[in-house]
Design a protein around this motif. Structure first.
Motif, PDB file in Angstrom:
ATOM      1  N   ARG A 169     -39.386 -24.555 -66.199  1.00 48.33           N
ATOM      2  CA  ARG A 169     -38.038 -23.990 -66.337  1.00 48.33           C
ATOM      3  C   ARG A 169     -37.501 -23.553 -64.977  1.00 48.33           C
ATOM      4  NH1 ARG A 169     -36.817 -18.129 -68.767  1.00 48.33           N
ATOM      5  NH2 ARG A 169     -34.561 -18.102 -68.500  1.00 48.33           N
ATOM      6  N   MET A 172     -36.054 -26.378 -62.725  1.00 44.52           N
ATOM      7  CA  MET A 172     -34.667 -26.767 -62.994  1.00 44.52           C
ATOM      8  C   MET A 172     -33.687 -25.721 -62.472  1.00 44.52           C
ATOM      9  SD  MET A 172     -34.955 -28.543 -66.752  1.00 44.52           S
ATOM     10  CE  MET A 172     -35.909 -27.224 -67.479  1.00 44.52           C
ATOM     11  N   THR A 183     -38.571 -26.692 -56.186  1.00 43.66           N
ATOM     12  CA  THR A 183     -38.681 -27.650 -57.289  1.00 43.66           C
ATOM     13  C   THR A 183     -39.750 -28.699 -56.996  1.00 43.66           C
ATOM     14  OG1 THR A 183     -36.348 -27.362 -57.861  1.00 43.66           O
ATOM     15  CG2 THR A 183     -37.422 -29.356 -58.669  1.00 43.66           C
ATOM     16  N   LYS A 220     -40.688 -33.277 -67.828  1.00 45.50           N
ATOM     17  CA  LYS A 220     -39.393 -32.614 -67.615  1.00 45.50           C
ATOM     18  C   LYS A 220     -39.107 -32.450 -66.126  1.00 45.50           C
ATOM     19  CE  LYS A 220     -38.676 -29.018 -70.199  1.00 45.50           C
ATOM     20  NZ  LYS A 220     -38.710 -27.616 -70.693  1.00 45.50           N
ATOM     21  N   VAL A 224     -36.393 -34.282 -63.261  1.00 51.45           N
ATOM     22  CA  VAL A 224     -35.556 -33.559 -62.294  1.00 51.45           C
ATOM     23  C   VAL A 224     -35.747 -34.145 -60.897  1.00 51.45           C
ATOM     24  CG1 VAL A 224     -35.130 -31.326 -61.193  1.00 51.45           C
ATOM     25  CG2 VAL A 224     -35.582 -31.431 -63.655  1.00 51.45           C
TER      26      VAL A 224
END
Length: 242
Positions: A169, A172, A183, A220, A224
């Motif tokens: 989380r 992102m 990131t 996920k 990104v």
């Protein structure tokens, strides 16, 4: 007609024993509930502080992490100490979820660069070992020679899956804050962590399912990274290594 002598077949001391020990069990349960309730309040406070990482650039994390340590983790450590002293006398009671949450807050704070130890300075991306977690909490880990309060391997692994979800989380949200480097670092970490999980022989169904779910967090963050690389926001070699 009932034979009055039949009442003598039951020893009255049986019920005296049940009464005494039943009352003792209630008292123990109430005391443990009181301790774990306080612990859970400290966990919620700590998690509340840590939730701010999603709107705080990594360059401004140190003051937040100090607040997490002083006002979140230190009270957790005190409560765990109280629980350990009391609960070691009653090892048949369970409190695993609370301890898993405590370990999770410690692992996340350590990864973000907090919780310096004598042997290891605080640095972003650091994964505390189960032994280091035990040292911070001042409790033993993975006990095999006696039945007493300790941090289990299962609790540590489950806490790792918790921080993987939280870090995915954060990956992102870091893009939104313009912190692309964070990131990329998170992507590399959770991929390495998932690879490490594959080396484990996981027989516990709950642990295995939670570890299997980590691959979705990996995916996920990979998405990104892929999107960032398409927009030329990160060098291609960094995207490949992450």
């Amino acid at each position: 007609m009932t034979d009055s002598s039949s009442s003598n077949l039951i020893d009255p001391s049986i019920f005296e024993y049940l009464k005494a020990h039943g009352e003792e069990e209630l008292e123990v349960g109430e005391k443990l509930h009181h301790i774990t309730s306080a612990l859970n309040r400290h966990i919620s406070t700590c998690q509340g502080f840590l939730s701010r990482i999603h709107s705080t650039p990594s360059s401004k994390l140190p003051p937040l992490l100090k607040q997490v340590e002083n006002d979140g983790i230190k009270p957790e450590i005190d409560s765990v100490g109280e629980l350990a002293r009391f609960a070691s006398n009653y090892p048949y009671y369970k409190w695993s979820r609370s301890i898993q949450n405590v370990v999770g807050t410690i692992l996340l704070t350590g990864w973000l660069g907090g919780l310096e130890t004598e042997s290891r300075p605080g640095e972003l991306g650091r994964l505390l070992t189960i032994e280091e977690v035990g040292q911070l909490l001042k409790v033993p880990v993975n006990l095999k020679d006696r039945d007493a309060f300790h941090i289990t391997i299962e609790e540590y692994i489950l806490a790792l899956t918790d921080i993987t979800e939280e870090l995915s989380r954060l990956a992102m949200n870091s893009v939104t804050m313009g912190d692309i480097d964070l990131t990329v670092r998170i992507s590399g970490f959770i991929k390495d962590l998932f690879a490490g999980f594959q080396l484990l022989n996981l027989k516990n169904d709950i642990v295995r399912k939670r570890v299997d779910a980590v691959k979705y967090h990996v995916k996920k963050v990979e998405d990104v990274i892929y999107d960032l690389s398409l927009r030329n926001l990160i060098p291609k070699h960094e995207a490949a290594s992450s």
